[in-house]
Design an enzyme around this catalytic site. Sequence first.
Site, short mmCIF file in Angstrom:
data_model
loop_
_atom_site.label_atom_id
_atom_site.label_comp_id
_atom_site.label_asym_id
_atom_site.label_seq_id
_atom_site.Cartn_x
_atom_site.Cartn_y
_atom_site.Cartn_z
N CYS A 160 -3.09 -7.63 10.05
CA CYS A 160 -1.65 -7.75 10.28
C CYS A 160 -0.99 -6.36 10.30
O CYS A 160 -0.95 -5.68 9.28
CB CYS A 160 -1.06 -8.63 9.17
N CYS A 175 1.90 -5.86 7.92
CA CYS A 175 1.38 -5.80 6.55
C CYS A 175 0.93 -4.38 6.22
O CYS A 175 1.18 -3.88 5.12
CB CYS A 175 0.21 -6.76 6.36
#
Length: 105
Positions: free
Chosen positions: A30, A33
């Site tokens: 991600c 993230c």
Amino acid sequence: MALEVTDATFDEVVLKSDQPVLVDFWASWCGPCRMLAPTVEELSNDFDGKAVVAKVDVDANQEFAAKYGVRNIPTVLIFKNGEVVDKQVGVAPKATYTEKLDALV
């Protein structure tokens, strides 16, 4: 450094903590993230001794992500006394997380 929390340790580290706990639900693939990761590490240092800062890899640990309805990552949940008291979906400025934790410590 932020604590790596697993499904096996979530109850002990997060739900039974006597301090507020910020939990970053993330995954290695991600991009947002990865953008948030340095902020989480800074928060871990800033709140050392005042709050617990933890990370849960949702690919390896799906039980609590599912239990708390984490559908988008990164999702940051803040717990106090075992209950979710705040939520932030997506990347936000460090000040956003700092204000949320400051209100609880």
